[in-house]
Design a protein around this motif. Structure first.
Motif, short mmCIF file in Angstrom:
data_model
loop_
_atom_site.label_atom_id
_atom_site.label_comp_id
_atom_site.label_asym_id
_atom_site.label_seq_id
_atom_site.Cartn_x
_atom_site.Cartn_y
_atom_site.Cartn_z
N UNK A 110 -1.55 -0.67 9.93
CA UNK A 110 -2.94 -0.22 9.89
C UNK A 110 -3.58 -0.57 8.56
N UNK A 111 -2.89 -0.30 7.47
CA UNK A 111 -3.43 -0.62 6.15
C UNK A 111 -3.72 -2.12 6.03
N UNK A 112 -2.81 -2.94 6.54
CA UNK A 112 -2.98 -4.39 6.43
C UNK A 112 -4.18 -4.88 7.23
N UNK A 113 -4.33 -4.39 8.45
CA UNK A 113 -5.42 -4.88 9.29
C UNK A 113 -6.77 -4.35 8.80
N UNK A 140 -7.77 -6.50 5.80
CA UNK A 140 -8.28 -7.81 6.19
C UNK A 140 -9.71 -7.72 6.69
N UNK A 141 -10.01 -6.69 7.45
CA UNK A 141 -11.37 -6.53 7.96
C UNK A 141 -12.35 -6.21 6.83
N UNK A 142 -11.91 -5.37 5.91
CA UNK A 142 -12.77 -5.01 4.78
C UNK A 142 -13.09 -6.25 3.95
N UNK A 143 -12.06 -7.08 3.70
CA UNK A 143 -12.27 -8.31 2.91
C UNK A 143 -13.17 -9.28 3.66
N UNK A 144 -12.93 -9.46 4.96
CA UNK A 144 -13.73 -10.41 5.74
C UNK A 144 -15.18 -9.96 5.85
N UNK A 145 -15.41 -8.67 5.82
CA UNK A 145 -16.78 -8.15 5.91
C UNK A 145 -17.58 -8.45 4.66
N UNK A 146 -16.88 -8.59 3.53
CA UNK A 146 -17.49 -9.05 2.28
C UNK A 146 -18.67 -8.19 1.83
N UNK A 189 0.84 -1.19 0.00
CA UNK A 189 0.00 0.00 0.00
C UNK A 189 0.88 1.25 0.00
N UNK A 190 0.36 2.33 -0.54
CA UNK A 190 1.07 3.60 -0.50
C UNK A 190 0.96 4.20 0.89
N UNK A 191 1.62 5.35 1.10
CA UNK A 191 1.58 6.00 2.41
C UNK A 191 0.17 6.43 2.79
N UNK A 192 -0.69 6.58 1.79
CA UNK A 192 -2.07 6.97 2.08
C UNK A 192 -3.02 5.78 1.98
N UNK A 193 -2.47 4.57 2.05
CA UNK A 193 -3.30 3.37 1.90
C UNK A 193 -4.41 3.28 2.91
N UNK A 194 -4.12 3.59 4.18
CA UNK A 194 -5.17 3.48 5.20
C UNK A 194 -6.28 4.49 4.95
N UNK A 204 -5.67 -6.22 15.55
CA UNK A 204 -4.27 -5.82 15.74
C UNK A 204 -3.80 -6.14 17.15
N UNK A 205 -4.65 -5.90 18.15
CA UNK A 205 -4.28 -6.19 19.53
C UNK A 205 -4.06 -7.69 19.75
#
Length: 424
Positions: free
Chosen positions: A99-102, A105-111, A1-6, A128-129
């Motif tokens: 942050x971008x990675x987590x 993953x949540x966006x994909x899992x939410x479907x 992801x780019x620096x603005x990915x999140x 993340x925790x």
């Protein structure tokens, strides 16, 4: 992801539900299940709710635990300048790649299912925790408690209820009893709860809920007390008395927040070292924060410049108390508020300690109260009021007449966040 990915993913998440707030836990449970229940894999949790002071109390607790050598996760909202502030992993703000990675993953899992922004980002924080080693997780509720997205941990180590007052009536009810019932929804069977100073009506509801759950209460005025003596904070609870420096956060209300945090730390088994670290090492931006650098300071010249994000009547009373205790100086407010807040209730106590108010809009906020409406409300409580298009213009106008004034920028965490962004 780019620096603005999140930022890109967060923007996508905003469109997953037509409402910003829609209190229920059903969508949260669905997404947590899709991610293999990260809420069951957290380090020991301290869950905090309340109307005022929960963020400050969490900050005191984090400073104390870290002072005792513990690694601490912390979740808070809203953020001031960057979303990353909401998720602190083992002491550090979450990195952009993490942050971008987590979030991804949540966006994909939410479907593509319906879910609010706060719900999906809270799940991201929990994920993340769960995947980062730490000794404690501090979870601050976003709104209420019973149906708040953070209320998914079956057995926290401790719960904390900070002072409860009237706020968010459109979601939590229009009486103290109703609001207290929602906040007390974080209590869990057999889990101790530290209760800060409460109105009698709220305390009665909390006590009834605790009795029903067999949750031991440590209530202010019954099981613990605090007072200031000779420039020290003295806290006494069922573990005895501890004599501490005054908190690094200023204001009488911060004494009660610090004391609640100290009682919580002692309940978890920590001693004086952690308690001293809690009051000495705490930082919490936009809570009666003195601004000392940046372009707004250049505009202020010899004036004092302060920033606070409180936004309800109880916060107005607290601020009035803080301002009254400061050395005498002409005091002016620069105020911007959301249209969902009780502006008259917030400003009424401040009218007795301020010489004037300049109303401003909150930049970029669709729900900002128009500056002229804020000024009208200020006039109704007998504050000399005018409007300005922005904060810097307001500062220059005040200092042109009174170069040595005390200026408090106030009324909204969103306005405070904008100030912290533009002022570096």
């Amino acid at each position: 992801m780019s620096a603005t990915g999140s930022d890109v993913i967060l923007e996508r998440m905003m469109s997953l539900h037509p409402k910003i707030i829609d209190l229920t836990l059903d969508r949260v449970w669905r997404l947590l299940a899709a991610l293999d229940h990260p809420e069951r894999r957290l380090p020991p949790v301290v869950h905090l709710a309340g109307t005022n002071g929960k963020g400050s109390t969490q900050a005191f607790m984090r400073a104390g635990l870290e002072g005792a050598g513990q690694r601490v996760h912390a979740y808070t909202s809203p953020h001031l300048a960057r979303f990353h502030e909401r998720i602190r992993l083992a002491g550090d703000l979450i990195s952009e790649p993490a942050l971008s990675a987590v979030l991804d993953r949540c966006y994909a899992a939410n479907n593509g299912e319906t879910i609010t922004y706060f719900e999906i980002t809270t799940v991201a924080g929990l994920l993340a925790f769960a995947e980062t080693p730490a000794d404690y997780t501090l979870l601050e509720t976003g709104l209420g408690g019973r149906l708040d997205a953070t209320n998914v941990v079956d057995q926290p180590a401790l719960t904390v209820l900070t002072p409860i007052s009237i706020d968010h009536t459109q979601f939590l009810g229009d009486t103290l009893a109703a609001i207290a019932g929602e906040k007390a929804g974080i209590l869990k069977r057999g889990v101790p709860c530290v209760v800060g100073p409460q109105p009698d009506e709220a305390l009665a509801v909390i006590e009834a809920r605790a009795a029903a759950l067999g949750a031991p209460l440590l209530a202010h005025g019954q099981h613990w007390h605090f007072y200031e003596e000779r420039g020290r904070l003295v806290v006494q609870d069922e573990n005895g008395l501890v004599d501490l420096p005054l908190p690094a956060l200023i204001g009488p209300h911060q004494l009660e927040n610090a004391a609640a945090a100290v009682v919580a730390l002692r309940t978890l088994g920590y001693g004086e070292e952690a308690c001293v670290a809690a009051v000495e090492n705490v930082t919490w931006p936009a809570r009666m924060q003195r601004l000392k650098t940046g372009p707004l300071i250049d505009a202020a010249g010899d004036a004092e410049l302060w920033l606070d994000g409180g936004h309800n009547p109880a916060a107005g009373e607290m601020l009035a108390g803080v301002l009254a205790d400061l050395p005498p100086r002409p005091t002016h407010l620069i105020c911007g508020m959301l249209n969902t807040k009780d502006i008259t209730g917030y400003l009424r106590p401040l009218a007795g300690v301020a010489d004037g108010l300049i109303a401003v809009p909150i930049p970029g906020e669709a729900n900002t109260l128009p500056a002229d409406v804020t000024a009208e409300a200020a006039a109704q409580v007998r504050l000399d009021a005018s409007t300005a298009p922005d904060v810097e213009t307001a500062i220059r106008r005040i200092t042109a007449d009174q170069p040595g004034a005390r200026i408090l920028i106030c009324g909204s965490l969103y306005l405070a966040g904008d100030i912290l962004k533009q002022n570096g």
